[in-house]
Enzyme design. Structure first.
Site, short mmCIF file in Angstrom:
data_model
loop_
_atom_site.label_atom_id
_atom_site.label_comp_id
_atom_site.label_asym_id
_atom_site.label_seq_id
_atom_site.Cartn_x
_atom_site.Cartn_y
_atom_site.Cartn_z
N ARG A 111 -11.76 -7.88 -11.44
CA ARG A 111 -12.15 -9.24 -11.84
C ARG A 111 -13.35 -9.22 -12.77
O ARG A 111 -14.21 -8.35 -12.67
CB ARG A 111 -12.50 -10.06 -10.59
CG ARG A 111 -11.38 -10.18 -9.58
CD ARG A 111 -11.63 -11.35 -8.64
NE ARG A 111 -10.66 -11.38 -7.55
CZ ARG A 111 -10.88 -10.86 -6.35
NH1 ARG A 111 -12.03 -10.28 -6.07
NH2 ARG A 111 -9.94 -10.94 -5.42
N TYR B 150 5.40 0.03 2.74
CA TYR B 150 3.95 -0.14 2.88
C TYR B 150 3.66 -1.64 2.98
O TYR B 150 3.14 -2.26 2.07
CB TYR B 150 3.30 0.48 1.63
CG TYR B 150 1.80 0.58 1.58
CD1 TYR B 150 0.98 0.28 2.66
CD2 TYR B 150 1.18 1.01 0.41
CE1 TYR B 150 -0.39 0.39 2.57
CE2 TYR B 150 -0.19 1.12 0.30
CZ TYR B 150 -0.97 0.81 1.39
OH TYR B 150 -2.34 0.92 1.27
N GLU C 238 -12.82 7.28 8.96
CA GLU C 238 -11.36 7.39 8.79
C GLU C 238 -11.05 8.61 7.93
O GLU C 238 -11.38 8.63 6.74
CB GLU C 238 -10.87 6.11 8.10
CG GLU C 238 -9.59 5.59 8.65
CD GLU C 238 -9.27 4.20 8.11
OE1 GLU C 238 -9.91 3.23 8.54
OE2 GLU C 238 -8.40 4.11 7.23
N ASP D 119 1.99 -5.15 4.36
CA ASP D 119 0.81 -5.75 4.98
C ASP D 119 1.28 -6.63 6.14
O ASP D 119 2.46 -6.96 6.23
CB ASP D 119 0.07 -6.62 3.96
CG ASP D 119 -0.79 -5.78 3.03
OD1 ASP D 119 -1.11 -4.63 3.40
OD2 ASP D 119 -1.14 -6.28 1.94
N ARG E 56 -2.32 -3.51 -5.78
CA ARG E 56 -2.73 -4.53 -4.82
C ARG E 56 -4.22 -4.83 -4.89
O ARG E 56 -4.68 -5.83 -4.34
CB ARG E 56 -2.34 -4.08 -3.40
CG ARG E 56 -2.90 -2.74 -3.02
CD ARG E 56 -2.07 -2.05 -1.98
NE ARG E 56 -2.58 -2.21 -0.63
CZ ARG E 56 -1.82 -2.57 0.39
NH1 ARG E 56 -0.55 -2.80 0.23
NH2 ARG E 56 -2.32 -2.68 1.59
N ARG F 36 1.68 9.66 5.48
CA ARG F 36 0.30 10.09 5.63
C ARG F 36 -0.19 9.58 6.97
O ARG F 36 0.17 8.48 7.42
CB ARG F 36 -0.59 9.51 4.51
CG ARG F 36 -0.40 10.19 3.21
CD ARG F 36 -0.80 11.65 3.23
NE ARG F 36 -2.24 11.87 3.12
CZ ARG F 36 -2.81 13.05 3.27
NH1 ARG F 36 -2.08 14.12 3.59
NH2 ARG F 36 -4.11 13.18 3.13
N ARG G 295 -13.37 6.07 4.55
CA ARG G 295 -14.20 4.89 4.80
C ARG G 295 -14.84 4.95 6.17
O ARG G 295 -14.37 5.66 7.06
CB ARG G 295 -13.43 3.59 4.61
CG ARG G 295 -12.10 3.52 5.30
CD ARG G 295 -11.29 2.30 4.81
NE ARG G 295 -9.92 2.41 5.25
CZ ARG G 295 -8.89 1.73 4.76
NH1 ARG G 295 -9.08 0.87 3.78
NH2 ARG G 295 -7.68 1.89 5.23
N1 UDP Z 1 -8.12 2.87 -3.44
C1 UDP Z 1 -9.03 3.62 -4.16
N2 UDP Z 1 -10.36 3.44 -3.93
C2 UDP Z 1 -10.83 2.56 -3.02
C3 UDP Z 1 -9.91 1.80 -2.29
C4 UDP Z 1 -8.56 1.98 -2.51
O1 UDP Z 1 -8.65 4.44 -4.99
O2 UDP Z 1 -12.07 2.45 -2.86
C5 UDP Z 1 -6.67 3.08 -3.71
C6 UDP Z 1 -6.07 4.14 -2.80
O3 UDP Z 1 -5.06 4.84 -3.51
C7 UDP Z 1 -5.46 3.31 -1.70
C8 UDP Z 1 -4.95 2.10 -2.48
O4 UDP Z 1 -5.94 1.89 -3.48
O5 UDP Z 1 -4.43 3.98 -1.03
C9 UDP Z 1 -4.76 0.84 -1.65
O6 UDP Z 1 -5.97 0.55 -0.99
P1 UDP Z 1 -6.06 -0.41 0.28
O7 UDP Z 1 -7.49 -0.61 0.62
O8 UDP Z 1 -5.26 -1.64 0.03
O9 UDP Z 1 -5.35 0.48 1.39
P2 UDP Z 1 -5.18 0.30 2.98
O10 UDP Z 1 -6.23 -0.67 3.44
O11 UDP Z 1 -3.77 -0.17 3.19
O12 UDP Z 1 -5.41 1.68 3.49
#
Ligand code: UDP
Length: 386
Positions: free
Chosen positions: A175, A354, A305, A356, A171, A248, A279
């Site tokens: 780029r 999962y 988080e 969105d 997802r 999780r 994050r």
């Molecule tokens: N991910 C990563 N590094 C990042 C951000 C995301 O490895 O800096 C990976 C991680 O496995 C995560 C997945 O990409 O679960 C999807 O990220 P997303 O930000 O879409 O997750 P959400 O916002 O749903 O927690």
């Protein structure tokens, strides 16, 4: 008078079904365990920091579907926020998702051609990547994988990326231009007034009772209503007879700081394995404050988080998409067909997907369409229409 449908859960799936059924002339009664609607999208205004706090993690609405965008704009005005995440790894800051500026920061690439050449040097020849790690090594190579993916993913999922499916990472775009928008979709934003305002409009005129635990009185509710839309965890509905579906969870550590601006951005990912959180979110930036409003603020609200194990007592946030979990889910789905034909199981927890937010809306609208036009209301493997 038409029979009344009970909707269990006032999150996005339940609220969207309630709105559509209500507007089609059906009676609905929504019950919700929490004190407010919105599920995990819920926000509340925090006066001290002059911002809308995302109570269960950041929720940025995005979709590529005109139909879903038009639908959701009936209930909110969106503020045009575009998610441009920054990454912190050790002492360094990077642009993210991986774009030309990231490739400049890591490899010195200044043009798309130089970036393409850098990636070609990095990529490992793995013909058929079998997991998330192999997928990353084959598409971006080990340097970017170690900087951005390995540590974060391990923290987030509690497993090594070699034990996880590649779909989780697909997802996120890679780029070769300077576009650092986290999403590829045409439409994106945060409701002005927060999701609280959006859910007030979504549920206007509909009976919603808060603080009601459906599972505590499940048989009572099932006896009272012929039709039920259930949006909670499907394994809990069946008292975990086939064991628990794995999730999780997250722990949020919020802090109100006596400064105007902590990190200059809504989301900074901490991809380093040594940092325990994934994050930090600084909520006011989601509201797109004017520079003057931002600078004169006396406080700012941030949330760290921390990923956490799911299980009894933990909020289920992310379904863990392993083959074993999927097989367990299929057993619950079979049980639903056999034992609860009057119940439709929908949304992230009931479908163990999962999703969105835009996908949840797509699935809810599809369900109501089927139901209004004579389709069945059992559990369905919905492919959300984009
Ligand atoms: N991910 C990563 N590094 C990042 C951000 C995301 O490895 O800096 C990976 C991680 O496995 C995560 C997945 O990409 O679960 C999807 O990220 P997303 O930000 O879409 O997750 P959400 O916002 O749903 O927690």
């Amino acid at each position: 008078m038409s029979p009344c449908t009970l909707i269990v859960g006032a999150g996005l799936y339940g609220a969207a079904c309630a709105r559509e059924l209500h507007d089609a002339g059906h009676r609905v009664h929504v019950i919700e365990q929490r004190p407010q609607p919105g599920g995990n999208c819920a926000t509340r205004y925090v006066a001290e920091a002059d911002c809308h706090e995302h109570l269960h993690g950041a929720h940025i609405f995005h979709t590529d579907s005109d139909r879903i965008w038009t639908w959701v704009n009936r209930f909110a005005r969106f503020n045009g926020y575009v998610n441009r995440v920054k990454v912190r790894h050790g002492d360094a800051l990077y642009s993210f998702p991986i774009n030309l500026f990231t490739l400049y920061q890591v490899f010195g690439a200044k043009t798309p051609d130089e970036a393409r050449a850098a990636l070609a040097r990095e990529r490992q020849p793995i013909a058929e990547p079998a997991n998330l790690e192999e997928h990353c090594l084959a598409t971006v190579g080990p340097t970017l994988y170690r900087l951005f993916i390995e540590g974060y993913t391990r923290k987030q999922w509690g497993r090594h990326p070699s034990e996880l499916p590649a779909e989780i990472i697909k997802r996120i775009p890679v780029r070769l231009d300077f576009n650092d928008n986290y999403f590829n979709d045409r439409w994106q934003g945060i409701p002005i007034g927060g999701y609280a305002a959006m859910f007030d409009r979504l549920l206007a005129g509909i009976r919603v009772d808060f603080g009601v635990d459906f599972l505590r009185d499940r048989d009572h509710w099932l006896a009272r209503y012929d039709r039920v839309i259930y949006t909670g965890p499907i394994d809990a509905f069946f008292d975990h007879v086939h064991g628990r579906l794995e999730y999780r969870s997250l722990r949020f550590e919020r802090e109100l700081l006596p400064i105007a601006d902590f990190q200059g951005n809504a989301v900074v990912n901490y991809t380093d394995a040594a940092v325990p959180y994934t994050r930090i979110v600084e909520h006011r930036h989601f509201d797109l404050p004017s520079p003057a409003r931002n600078e004169r603020a006396s406080h700012t609200l941030i949330t760290r988080e921390y990923p956490a194990a799911g299980g009894a007592g933990a909020e289920p946030y992310y379904p863990v998409a392993t083959a074993a979990n999927q097989a367990r889910f299929e057993r619950y789905r079979a049980l639903a067909d056999e034992l609860a034909p009057q119940v439709h199981f929908g949304g992230r927890l009931a479908e163990y997907r999962y999703y969105d937010m835009h996908q949840v809306i797509g699935a809810a609208l599809a369900h109501v369409q089927r139901r209004l036009h004579g389709g069945c209301h059992r559990i369905d493997a919905l492919t959300p229409s984009a």
